[in-house]
Design a protein around this motif. Structure first.
Motif, PDB file in Angstrom:
ATOM      1  N   GLY A  28       0.763  -1.236   0.000  1.00 15.60           N
ATOM      2  CA  GLY A  28       0.000   0.000   0.000  1.00 15.60           C
ATOM      3  C   GLY A  28       0.797   1.291   0.000  1.00 15.60           C
ATOM      4  O   GLY A  28       0.229   2.372   0.056  1.00 15.60           O
ATOM      5  N   ALA A  29       2.121   1.205  -0.053  1.00 13.10           N
ATOM      6  CA  ALA A  29       2.962   2.407  -0.122  1.00 13.10           C
ATOM      7  C   ALA A  29       4.098   2.136  -1.105  1.00 13.10           C
ATOM      8  O   ALA A  29       4.499   0.985  -1.305  1.00 13.10           O
ATOM      9  CB  ALA A  29       3.521   2.766   1.247  1.00 13.10           C
ATOM     10  N   THR A  30       4.596   3.194  -1.722  1.00 12.90           N
ATOM     11  CA  THR A  30       5.699   3.020  -2.669  1.00 12.90           C
ATOM     12  C   THR A  30       7.005   2.773  -1.919  1.00 12.90           C
ATOM     13  O   THR A  30       7.119   3.085  -0.721  1.00 12.90           O
ATOM     14  CB  THR A  30       5.870   4.266  -3.555  1.00 12.90           C
ATOM     15  N   CYS A  31       7.988   2.244  -2.634  1.00 14.61           N
ATOM     16  CA  CYS A  31       9.317   2.059  -2.035  1.00 14.61           C
ATOM     17  C   CYS A  31       9.834   3.395  -1.502  1.00 14.61           C
ATOM     18  O   CYS A  31      10.377   3.469  -0.398  1.00 14.61           O
ATOM     19  CB  CYS A  31      10.296   1.492  -3.062  1.00 14.61           C
ATOM     20  N   PHE A  32       9.649   4.466  -2.284  1.00 13.54           N
ATOM     21  CA  PHE A  32      10.084   5.785  -1.840  1.00 13.54           C
ATOM     22  C   PHE A  32       9.420   6.164  -0.514  1.00 13.54           C
ATOM     23  O   PHE A  32      10.080   6.645   0.405  1.00 13.54           O
ATOM     24  CB  PHE A  32       9.773   6.845  -2.904  1.00 13.54           C
ATOM     25  N   GLU A  33       8.114   5.967  -0.407  1.00 14.25           N
ATOM     26  CA  GLU A  33       7.393   6.338   0.812  1.00 14.25           C
ATOM     27  C   GLU A  33       7.878   5.555   2.024  1.00 14.25           C
ATOM     28  O   GLU A  33       8.003   6.104   3.125  1.00 14.25           O
ATOM     29  CB  GLU A  33       5.889   6.149   0.617  1.00 14.25           C
ATOM     30  N   HIS A  34       8.182   4.258   1.831  1.00 18.30           N
ATOM     31  CA  HIS A  34       8.706   3.443   2.932  1.00 18.30           C
ATOM     32  C   HIS A  34      10.041   3.997   3.421  1.00 18.30           C
ATOM     33  O   HIS A  34      10.244   4.179   4.624  1.00 18.30           O
ATOM     34  CB  HIS A  34       8.893   1.984   2.488  1.00 18.30           C
ATOM     35  N   VAL A  35      10.974   4.240   2.502  1.00 18.21           N
ATOM     36  CA  VAL A  35      12.307   4.719   2.883  1.00 18.21           C
ATOM     37  C   VAL A  35      12.220   6.115   3.494  1.00 18.21           C
ATOM     38  O   VAL A  35      12.853   6.399   4.519  1.00 18.21           O
ATOM     39  CB  VAL A  35      13.272   4.682   1.678  1.00 18.21           C
ATOM     40  N   GLU A  36      11.429   6.994   2.894  1.00 19.36           N
ATOM     41  CA  GLU A  36      11.283   8.353   3.428  1.00 19.36           C
ATOM     42  C   GLU A  36      10.735   8.329   4.854  1.00 19.36           C
ATOM     43  O   GLU A  36      11.207   9.056   5.731  1.00 19.36           O
ATOM     44  CB  GLU A  36      10.367   9.182   2.537  1.00 19.36           C
ATOM     45  N   ALA A  37       9.749   7.502   5.109  1.00 16.37           N
ATOM     46  CA  ALA A  37       9.149   7.425   6.444  1.00 16.37           C
ATOM     47  C   ALA A  37      10.181   6.988   7.482  1.00 16.37           C
ATOM     48  O   ALA A  37      10.208   7.512   8.599  1.00 16.37           O
ATOM     49  CB  ALA A  37       7.960   6.463   6.432  1.00 16.37           C
ATOM     50  N   ILE A  38      11.028   6.058   7.128  1.00 18.77           N
ATOM     51  CA  ILE A  38      12.028   5.567   8.073  1.00 18.77           C
ATOM     52  C   ILE A  38      13.116   6.615   8.301  1.00 18.77           C
ATOM     53  O   ILE A  38      13.470   6.935   9.435  1.00 18.77           O
ATOM     54  CB  ILE A  38      12.614   4.231   7.596  1.00 18.77           C
ATOM     55  N   LEU A  39      13.658   7.188   7.214  1.00 17.48           N
ATOM     56  CA  LEU A  39      14.726   8.176   7.367  1.00 17.48           C
ATOM     57  C   LEU A  39      14.250   9.444   8.072  1.00 17.48           C
ATOM     58  O   LEU A  39      14.998  10.061   8.831  1.00 17.48           O
ATOM     59  CB  LEU A  39      15.326   8.535   6.009  1.00 17.48           C
TER      60      LEU A  39
END
Length: 109
Positions: A28-39
């Motif tokens: 339900g989220a893009t790879c970009f959104e996953h990485v951005e949320a963590i960083l």
């Protein structure tokens, strides 16, 4: 301490047929959104590392960090990280964290 997270957008995704890895949907989220949320949990800002021929529009108006200049061809991740270090020094950042966009399962700490 001033810090930045830099998401590395490089790579041609040859094994995936050349798709845009940043836009791949995972749960339900893009790879970009996953990485951005963590960083964004541990850094003051998020920027994007791109090749010198990048023509896209950065998501959410994020700053672009260009690869380290080279004489010819693509230099891969090493040139991306060198560009990030050069940018971080110019921004007077104390540290940066880099992650490829296709690593959406980073630890939260």
């Amino acid at each position: 301490m001033k810090s930045a997270g830099v998401i590395l957008l490089g790579g041609e995704a040859k094994r995936l047929g050349g798709v845009d890895k940043a836009s791949l949907d995972i749960d339900g989220a893009t790879c970009f959104e996953h990485v951005e949320a963590i960083l964004s949990r541990s850094t003051d800002q998020i920027s994007l590392s791109v090749t010198s021929n990048y023509t896209g529009i950065p998501p959410q108006g994020l700053a672009l960090v260009s690869d380290w200049p080279r004489l010819e061809g693509e230099g891969g991740a090493a040139f991306a990280v060198l560009g990030c270090l050069n940018w971080a020094q110019a921004q007077k950042l104390d540290f940066i964290v880099t992650s490829p966009v296709d690593t959406p399962f980073l630890p939260y700490d």
